[in-house]
Design an enzyme around this catalytic site. Sequence first.
Site, PDB file in Angstrom:
ATOM      1  N   ASP A   1      53.550  39.003  46.084  1.00 19.48           N
ATOM      2  CA  ASP A   1      52.466  39.226  45.316  1.00 19.48           C
ATOM      3  C   ASP A   1      51.624  40.441  45.772  1.00 19.48           C
ATOM      4  O   ASP A   1      51.222  40.394  46.977  1.00 19.48           O
ATOM      5  CB  ASP A   1      51.584  37.802  45.580  1.00 19.48           C
ATOM      6  CG  ASP A   1      50.459  37.788  44.704  1.00 19.48           C
ATOM      7  OD1 ASP A   1      49.727  38.763  44.480  1.00 19.48           O
ATOM      8  OD2 ASP A   1      50.164  36.658  44.305  1.00 19.48           O
TER       9      ASP A   1
ATOM     10  N   SER B   1      45.512  31.327  41.249  1.00 19.16           N
ATOM     11  CA  SER B   1      44.491  32.510  41.518  1.00 19.16           C
ATOM     12  C   SER B   1      43.246  32.132  41.846  1.00 19.16           C
ATOM     13  O   SER B   1      42.658  31.343  42.576  1.00 19.16           O
ATOM     14  CB  SER B   1      44.860  33.591  40.696  1.00 19.16           C
ATOM     15  OG  SER B   1      44.279  34.733  41.095  1.00 19.16           O
TER      16      SER B   1
ATOM     17  N   HIS C   1      52.797  37.532  41.379  1.00 19.45           N
ATOM     18  CA  HIS C   1      51.497  36.511  41.104  1.00 19.45           C
ATOM     19  C   HIS C   1      51.705  35.993  39.675  1.00 19.45           C
ATOM     20  O   HIS C   1      50.781  34.869  39.639  1.00 19.45           O
ATOM     21  CB  HIS C   1      50.392  37.492  41.273  1.00 19.45           C
ATOM     22  CG  HIS C   1      49.189  36.965  41.310  1.00 19.45           C
ATOM     23  ND1 HIS C   1      48.562  36.247  42.196  1.00 19.45           N
ATOM     24  CD2 HIS C   1      47.965  36.899  40.254  1.00 19.45           C
ATOM     25  CE1 HIS C   1      47.469  35.949  42.152  1.00 19.45           C
ATOM     26  NE2 HIS C   1      46.974  36.219  40.970  1.00 19.45           N
TER      27      HIS C   1
END
Length: 296
Positions: free
Chosen positions: A241, A165, A275
């Site tokens: 995600d 991320s 995610h």
Amino acid sequence: QSGHYGRAGRASMIRLKEVSRHKFFEGEQCVFEHSSNELKCNMKFGIYLPPKYSDTPVGKFPILYFLSGLTCTEDNFINKSGMQRFAAKHGIVVVNPDTSPRSSDHPKEHQDWDFGSGAGFYVDATEEPWKSNYRMYSYVVSELPRVISANFNVCPENVALSGHSMGGHGALVIGMKNPGMFKCVTALSPISNPCKGPWGIKAFSNYLGSDQSAWEAWDATCLASTCAVPLHILVDQGEKDRFLEKELLTSRFIDAAEKNDKLSVEYRERKGYDHFYPYISTFIEEHFDYIAKFIC
């Protein structure tokens, strides 16, 4: 103490405080703390020392640096990813720092989860008050590697970089901005075009100022278009995600990178995955296998 984990005769050059140590897949998972000149505070980092570490000659072990995402500390990757099994398998030292300076108290620093503490974005801030200590880029590129080389038995020529991320953004940007420093880079669900996503815009406008042209030097998609340095990159993305279309914009980086023949990019989309750490822990083995081809 220093001789137990460090390079003989050099460990005392940079003082470390041992926070924790646990046996883990015949190696040791440790956390250390040190005083950071770049960040003007004490910083913690995790380090996994694989089996036979203490019996191996100086400079033997390859290194993976892993950069975590928004809200994380050094603790998340250590306790949620399951990476130690694969680091032990390949004999890789894994270093994972915290995600921002700690112990400062700038206005609004602790107000939002996506900015300030826990959200350093791996840039060197240029704006007040952040520029005094929000220098995660220089910490990861310069200071932390010096700490590791001075205190641990590692091979500084065999180094890889990975992240998730915000940390995936950091890994891609740092890899492309530092020719020859890393044999390969991998990124899981990276923030890939922060100049165009709300998380990145919020961070960059505060850390880097209102001139958006200055942001491009910290944007993986922009760097992919101009990078003149050969680099092997693996990008991993969960298909479900919820941040993909608004915040991550992963396809923009992939499109730009595939047009640059200096970048060797492999893209793996994971059907049905989101995610978070269940996704990371499912596929982290593949990242270690990919990385091991370049540094082991």
